[in-house]
Design an enzyme around this catalytic site. Structure first.
Site, PDB file in Angstrom:
ATOM      1  N   CYS A 157     -19.557  -1.400   4.936  1.00 29.61           N
ATOM      2  CA  CYS A 157     -20.756  -0.913   4.240  1.00 29.61           C
ATOM      3  C   CYS A 157     -20.993   0.573   4.547  1.00 29.61           C
ATOM      4  CB  CYS A 157     -21.991  -1.681   4.689  1.00 29.61           C
ATOM      5  SG  CYS A 157     -21.934  -3.432   4.311  1.00 29.61           S
ATOM      6  N   GLU A 196     -14.096  -0.399   0.457  1.00 22.31           N
ATOM      7  CA  GLU A 196     -13.654  -1.789   0.319  1.00 22.31           C
ATOM      8  C   GLU A 196     -12.156  -1.924   0.552  1.00 22.31           C
ATOM      9  OE1 GLU A 196     -15.218  -3.141  -3.456  1.00 22.31           O
ATOM     10  OE2 GLU A 196     -17.255  -3.249  -2.602  1.00 22.31           O
ATOM     11  N   CYS A 235     -24.930  -4.741   9.460  1.00 22.18           N
ATOM     12  CA  CYS A 235     -25.379  -3.339   9.562  1.00 22.18           C
ATOM     13  C   CYS A 235     -26.680  -3.239  10.341  1.00 22.18           C
ATOM     14  CB  CYS A 235     -25.538  -2.732   8.172  1.00 22.18           C
ATOM     15  SG  CYS A 235     -23.949  -2.367   7.393  1.00 22.18           S
ATOM     16  N   GLU A 273     -23.668   2.022   5.447  1.00 21.48           N
ATOM     17  CA  GLU A 273     -24.499   2.251   6.633  1.00 21.48           C
ATOM     18  C   GLU A 273     -23.640   2.330   7.901  1.00 21.48           C
ATOM     19  OE1 GLU A 273     -24.954   0.063   4.196  1.00 21.48           O
ATOM     20  OE2 GLU A 273     -27.027  -0.642   4.085  1.00 21.48           O
ATOM     21  N   CYS A 317     -27.103  -5.179   5.143  1.00 23.93           N
ATOM     22  CA  CYS A 317     -26.695  -6.550   5.476  1.00 23.93           C
ATOM     23  C   CYS A 317     -26.967  -6.815   6.960  1.00 23.93           C
ATOM     24  CB  CYS A 317     -25.214  -6.758   5.152  1.00 23.93           C
ATOM     25  SG  CYS A 317     -24.086  -6.019   6.345  1.00 23.93           S
ATOM     26  N   ASN A 320     -19.633   3.028   0.990  1.00 26.19           N
ATOM     27  CA  ASN A 320     -18.882   1.804   1.286  1.00 26.19           C
ATOM     28  C   ASN A 320     -17.402   2.003   0.967  1.00 26.19           C
ATOM     29  OD1 ASN A 320     -19.776   1.835  -1.435  1.00 26.19           O
ATOM     30  ND2 ASN A 320     -19.614  -0.374  -1.644  1.00 26.19           N
TER      31      ASN A 320
HETATM   32  N1  THU Z   1     -22.883  -2.722   0.672  1.00 25.94           N
HETATM   33  C1  THU Z   1     -23.219  -1.604   1.383  1.00 25.94           C
HETATM   34  O1  THU Z   1     -22.402  -0.684   1.556  1.00 25.94           O
HETATM   35  N2  THU Z   1     -24.449  -1.521   1.913  1.00 25.94           N
HETATM   36  C2  THU Z   1     -25.445  -2.444   1.721  1.00 25.94           C
HETATM   37  O2  THU Z   1     -26.549  -2.252   2.204  1.00 25.94           O
HETATM   38  C3  THU Z   1     -25.163  -3.659   0.966  1.00 25.94           C
HETATM   39  C4  THU Z   1     -23.790  -3.833   0.473  1.00 25.94           C
HETATM   40  C5  THU Z   1     -21.561  -2.801   0.057  1.00 25.94           C
HETATM   41  C6  THU Z   1     -20.624  -3.800   0.623  1.00 25.94           C
HETATM   42  C7  THU Z   1     -19.681  -4.027  -0.562  1.00 25.94           C
HETATM   43  O3  THU Z   1     -18.704  -2.996  -0.562  1.00 25.94           O
HETATM   44  C8  THU Z   1     -20.572  -3.828  -1.770  1.00 25.94           C
HETATM   45  O4  THU Z   1     -21.707  -3.136  -1.314  1.00 25.94           O
HETATM   46  C9  THU Z   1     -20.989  -5.099  -2.454  1.00 25.94           C
HETATM   47  O5  THU Z   1     -21.559  -5.979  -1.583  1.00 25.94           O
END
Ligand code: THU
Length: 140
Positions: free
Chosen positions: A62, A53, A98, A64, A95, A51
């Site tokens: 994310c 941010e 994704c 994925e 999510c 991920n």
């Molecule tokens: N996140 C992912 O990368 N994949 C997931 O399946 C769930 C959430 C990330 C998004 C954000 O950067 C952090 O996790 C917290 O939600």
């Protein structure tokens, strides 16, 4: 475990290890929740992602979607397995965004969801029932 590359359980263990490596590279200063992903293509290539941010929280991506975009932009669209790892008590689940993003490439792809201890495995179609898919074939 036989160790053969086509042995499914071995394959998954290698993918989990690669996703854990990618998790360390996550850029998650806002949530402090690092996620890693690995993606095996049908022809045996492995991609990894994490991920990423942003200070404008909504721009965060994310793991994925990062790993899928890496594969597609390198010319690989036929996916076999995606592994996603997080440090959650329950297996981390993709999510909604994704789920739709992965569906585009193969609703039947296996998604292995991994938490601190527990794992769960489902297809993308199972993760997103009654999905919408309008796939044009003219760019394939
Ligand atoms: N996140 C992912 O990368 N994949 C997931 O399946 C769930 C959430 C990330 C998004 C954000 O950067 C952090 O996790 C917290 O939600």
């Amino acid at each position: 475990m036989s160790g053969a590359i086509n042995d499914d359980s071995y394959e998954i263990e290698v993918l989990v290890e690669k996703a854990r490596e990618a998790q360390k590279l996550a850029y998650a200063p806002y949530s402090n929740f690092k996620v890693g992903a690995s993606l095996l293509t049908v022809d045996g290539n492995v991609f990894t992602g994490s991920n990423v941010e942003n200070t404008t929280y909504g721009l965060s991506i994310c793991a994925e979607r990062v790993v899928a975009a890496k594969a597609v932009s390198e010319g690989y669209r036929d996916f076999k397995v995606l592994v996603v790892v997080g440090d959650s008590d329950e297996p981390i689940t993709p999510c909604g965004a994704c789920r739709q993003f992965l569906l585009e490439f193969d609703p039947k792809m296996t998604v292995v969801m991994v938490g601190k201890e527990k794992r769960k495995e489902m297809t993308v179609a199972e993760l997103l029932p009654h999905y919408f898919l309008r796939k044009e074939k003219n760019n394939e």
